[in-house]
Design a protein around this motif. Sequence first.
Motif, PDB file in Angstrom:
ATOM      1  N   MET A   1      24.887 -23.823 -11.850  1.00 34.22           N
ATOM      2  CA  MET A   1      24.353 -23.225 -13.054  1.00 34.22           C
ATOM      3  C   MET A   1      22.832 -23.273 -12.967  1.00 34.22           C
ATOM      4  SD  MET A   1      24.498 -24.491 -17.081  1.00 34.22           S
ATOM      5  CE  MET A   1      25.851 -25.526 -16.845  1.00 34.22           C
ATOM      6  N   SER A   2      22.195 -22.143 -13.266  1.00 35.34           N
ATOM      7  CA  SER A   2      20.733 -22.114 -13.244  1.00 35.34           C
ATOM      8  C   SER A   2      20.179 -22.805 -14.486  1.00 35.34           C
ATOM      9  CB  SER A   2      20.229 -20.675 -13.168  1.00 35.34           C
ATOM     10  OG  SER A   2      20.479 -20.009 -14.380  1.00 35.34           O
ATOM     11  N   ILE A   3      18.929 -23.230 -14.384  1.00 36.55           N
ATOM     12  CA  ILE A   3      18.316 -23.951 -15.507  1.00 36.55           C
ATOM     13  C   ILE A   3      18.263 -23.085 -16.760  1.00 36.55           C
ATOM     14  CG2 ILE A   3      15.937 -23.367 -14.896  1.00 36.55           C
ATOM     15  CD1 ILE A   3      15.242 -26.255 -15.864  1.00 36.55           C
ATOM     16  N   SER A   4      18.087 -21.767 -16.601  1.00 34.49           N
ATOM     17  CA  SER A   4      18.011 -20.900 -17.772  1.00 34.49           C
ATOM     18  C   SER A   4      19.344 -20.814 -18.510  1.00 34.49           C
ATOM     19  CB  SER A   4      17.532 -19.497 -17.378  1.00 34.49           C
ATOM     20  OG  SER A   4      18.475 -18.881 -16.543  1.00 34.49           O
ATOM     21  N   GLN A   5      20.443 -21.225 -17.858  1.00 34.98           N
ATOM     22  CA  GLN A   5      21.757 -21.201 -18.500  1.00 34.98           C
ATOM     23  C   GLN A   5      22.180 -22.575 -19.024  1.00 34.98           C
ATOM     24  OE1 GLN A   5      23.378 -18.320 -19.125  1.00 34.98           O
ATOM     25  NE2 GLN A   5      21.468 -17.476 -18.319  1.00 34.98           N
ATOM     26  N   SER A   6      21.336 -23.568 -18.843  1.00 39.10           N
ATOM     27  CA  SER A   6      21.646 -24.921 -19.293  1.00 39.10           C
ATOM     28  C   SER A   6      21.782 -24.968 -20.812  1.00 39.10           C
ATOM     29  CB  SER A   6      20.536 -25.882 -18.851  1.00 39.10           C
ATOM     30  OG  SER A   6      20.707 -27.138 -19.453  1.00 39.10           O
ATOM     31  N   SER A   7      22.737 -25.752 -21.285  1.00 34.39           N
ATOM     32  CA  SER A   7      22.953 -25.871 -22.735  1.00 34.39           C
ATOM     33  C   SER A   7      21.863 -26.695 -23.412  1.00 34.39           C
ATOM     34  CB  SER A   7      24.322 -26.492 -23.011  1.00 34.39           C
ATOM     35  OG  SER A   7      24.383 -27.795 -22.460  1.00 34.39           O
ATOM     36  N   ILE A   8      21.097 -27.441 -22.658  1.00 33.09           N
ATOM     37  CA  ILE A   8      20.032 -28.256 -23.244  1.00 33.09           C
ATOM     38  C   ILE A   8      18.837 -27.410 -23.663  1.00 33.09           C
ATOM     39  CG2 ILE A   8      18.822 -28.868 -21.113  1.00 33.09           C
ATOM     40  CD1 ILE A   8      19.534 -31.348 -23.885  1.00 33.09           C
ATOM     41  N   ILE A   9      18.644 -26.266 -23.015  1.00 34.25           N
ATOM     42  CA  ILE A   9      17.476 -25.424 -23.295  1.00 34.25           C
ATOM     43  C   ILE A   9      17.468 -24.922 -24.748  1.00 34.25           C
ATOM     44  CG2 ILE A   9      16.253 -23.319 -22.646  1.00 34.25           C
ATOM     45  CD1 ILE A   9      15.962 -25.530 -20.569  1.00 34.25           C
ATOM     46  N   PRO A  10      18.569 -24.356 -25.265  1.00 36.58           N
ATOM     47  CA  PRO A  10      18.537 -23.957 -26.680  1.00 36.58           C
ATOM     48  C   PRO A  10      18.332 -25.146 -27.624  1.00 36.58           C
ATOM     49  CG  PRO A  10      20.339 -22.868 -25.565  1.00 36.58           C
ATOM     50  CD  PRO A  10      19.785 -23.898 -24.616  1.00 36.58           C
ATOM     51  N   PHE A  11      18.866 -26.297 -27.243  1.00 35.33           N
ATOM     52  CA  PHE A  11      18.670 -27.497 -28.066  1.00 35.33           C
ATOM     53  C   PHE A  11      17.196 -27.877 -28.140  1.00 35.33           C
ATOM     54  CE2 PHE A  11      18.299 -32.149 -28.351  1.00 35.33           C
ATOM     55  CZ  PHE A  11      18.821 -32.328 -29.629  1.00 35.33           C
ATOM     56  N   ILE A  12      16.526 -27.881 -26.986  1.00 36.46           N
ATOM     57  CA  ILE A  12      15.087 -28.185 -26.965  1.00 36.46           C
ATOM     58  C   ILE A  12      14.321 -27.140 -27.774  1.00 36.46           C
ATOM     59  CG2 ILE A  12      13.052 -28.350 -25.482  1.00 36.46           C
ATOM     60  CD1 ILE A  12      14.937 -29.473 -23.290  1.00 36.46           C
ATOM     61  N   SER A  13      14.724 -25.891 -27.653  1.00 34.96           N
ATOM     62  CA  SER A  13      14.073 -24.818 -28.421  1.00 34.96           C
ATOM     63  C   SER A  13      14.249 -25.033 -29.919  1.00 34.96           C
ATOM     64  CB  SER A  13      14.658 -23.463 -28.017  1.00 34.96           C
ATOM     65  OG  SER A  13      14.465 -23.235 -26.646  1.00 34.96           O
ATOM     66  N   THR A  14      15.415 -25.528 -30.317  1.00 34.10           N
ATOM     67  CA  THR A  14      15.673 -25.819 -31.726  1.00 34.10           C
ATOM     68  C   THR A  14      14.749 -26.931 -32.225  1.00 34.10           C
ATOM     69  OG1 THR A  14      17.968 -25.116 -31.466  1.00 34.10           O
ATOM     70  CG2 THR A  14      17.470 -26.481 -33.376  1.00 34.10           C
ATOM     71  N   ILE A  15      14.480 -27.900 -31.384  1.00 34.70           N
ATOM     72  CA  ILE A  15      13.530 -28.961 -31.751  1.00 34.70           C
ATOM     73  C   ILE A  15      12.147 -28.362 -32.000  1.00 34.70           C
ATOM     74  CG2 ILE A  15      12.320 -31.011 -30.914  1.00 34.70           C
ATOM     75  CD1 ILE A  15      14.974 -31.780 -29.492  1.00 34.70           C
ATOM     76  N   PHE A  16      11.700 -27.468 -31.109  1.00 30.93           N
ATOM     77  CA  PHE A  16      10.403 -26.818 -31.308  1.00 30.93           C
ATOM     78  C   PHE A  16      10.402 -25.962 -32.574  1.00 30.93           C
ATOM     79  CE2 PHE A  16       9.530 -27.676 -26.741  1.00 30.93           C
ATOM     80  CZ  PHE A  16       8.350 -28.376 -26.938  1.00 30.93           C
ATOM     81  N   ALA A  17      11.520 -25.322 -32.874  1.00 27.88           N
ATOM     82  CA  ALA A  17      11.627 -24.543 -34.104  1.00 27.88           C
ATOM     83  C   ALA A  17      11.464 -25.442 -35.329  1.00 27.88           C
ATOM     84  CB  ALA A  17      12.969 -23.818 -34.156  1.00 27.88           C
ATOM     85  N   ALA A  18      12.094 -26.598 -35.284  1.00 30.12           N
ATOM     86  CA  ALA A  18      11.981 -27.548 -36.401  1.00 30.12           C
ATOM     87  C   ALA A  18      10.552 -28.053 -36.542  1.00 30.12           C
ATOM     88  CB  ALA A  18      12.942 -28.716 -36.194  1.00 30.12           C
ATOM     89  N   ILE A  19       9.893 -28.296 -35.418  1.00 32.42           N
ATOM     90  CA  ILE A  19       8.503 -28.763 -35.453  1.00 32.42           C
ATOM     91  C   ILE A  19       7.602 -27.695 -36.053  1.00 32.42           C
ATOM     92  CG2 ILE A  19       6.516 -29.366 -34.006  1.00 32.42           C
ATOM     93  CD1 ILE A  19       8.576 -30.792 -32.136  1.00 32.42           C
ATOM     94  N   ALA A  20       7.764 -26.439 -35.611  1.00 35.76           N
ATOM     95  CA  ALA A  20       6.938 -25.350 -36.154  1.00 35.76           C
ATOM     96  C   ALA A  20       7.164 -25.205 -37.649  1.00 35.76           C
ATOM     97  CB  ALA A  20       7.260 -24.038 -35.433  1.00 35.76           C
ATOM     98  N   THR A  21       8.411 -25.270 -38.070  1.00 34.88           N
ATOM     99  CA  THR A  21       8.723 -25.156 -39.497  1.00 34.88           C
ATOM    100  C   THR A  21       8.116 -26.323 -40.278  1.00 34.88           C
ATOM    101  OG1 THR A  21      10.767 -23.994 -38.944  1.00 34.88           O
ATOM    102  CG2 THR A  21      10.599 -24.905 -41.167  1.00 34.88           C
TER     103      THR A  21
END
Length: 128
Positions: A1-21
């Motif tokens: 599985m490539s890194i762009s398909q990793s399930s952790i990536i959307p999770f990390i993105s959600t953390i950044f979304a929460a920080i921005a909010t």
Amino acid sequence: MSISQSSIIPFISTIFAAIATAFGVNAFIRPEHALSMFEFQYPTSPDAKQLVDYLMIVYGVRDIFIGVALLSAAFSGNRKTLGWNLLGFAGAAFADGLVCKMNGHGEWNHWGYGSFVAILGLVLAGGF
């Protein structure tokens, strides 16, 4: 599985979304504190305070929008859209850091996380 398909990536993105909010909500509730993240001094005159408070509302709306855009892309499952949204967020962080640099200090408070967000965005947008 490539890194762009990793399930952790959307999770990390959600953390950044929460920080921005959270940054956006902070700008509404505590404009003086939000301004301190740019290492600017909060003004003392009533007119200048009012202007800064209004500008912090604009800044807060921008950050809340970024958070909502990231969350909507993450929850819809569109990784490329999420990647491009993260690149937009990184661009905003870069601009914030540039303003701090023009003020003489504090740019890496923005460029540090902005660089990580940019790499994450590039991964999801297909840049790697």
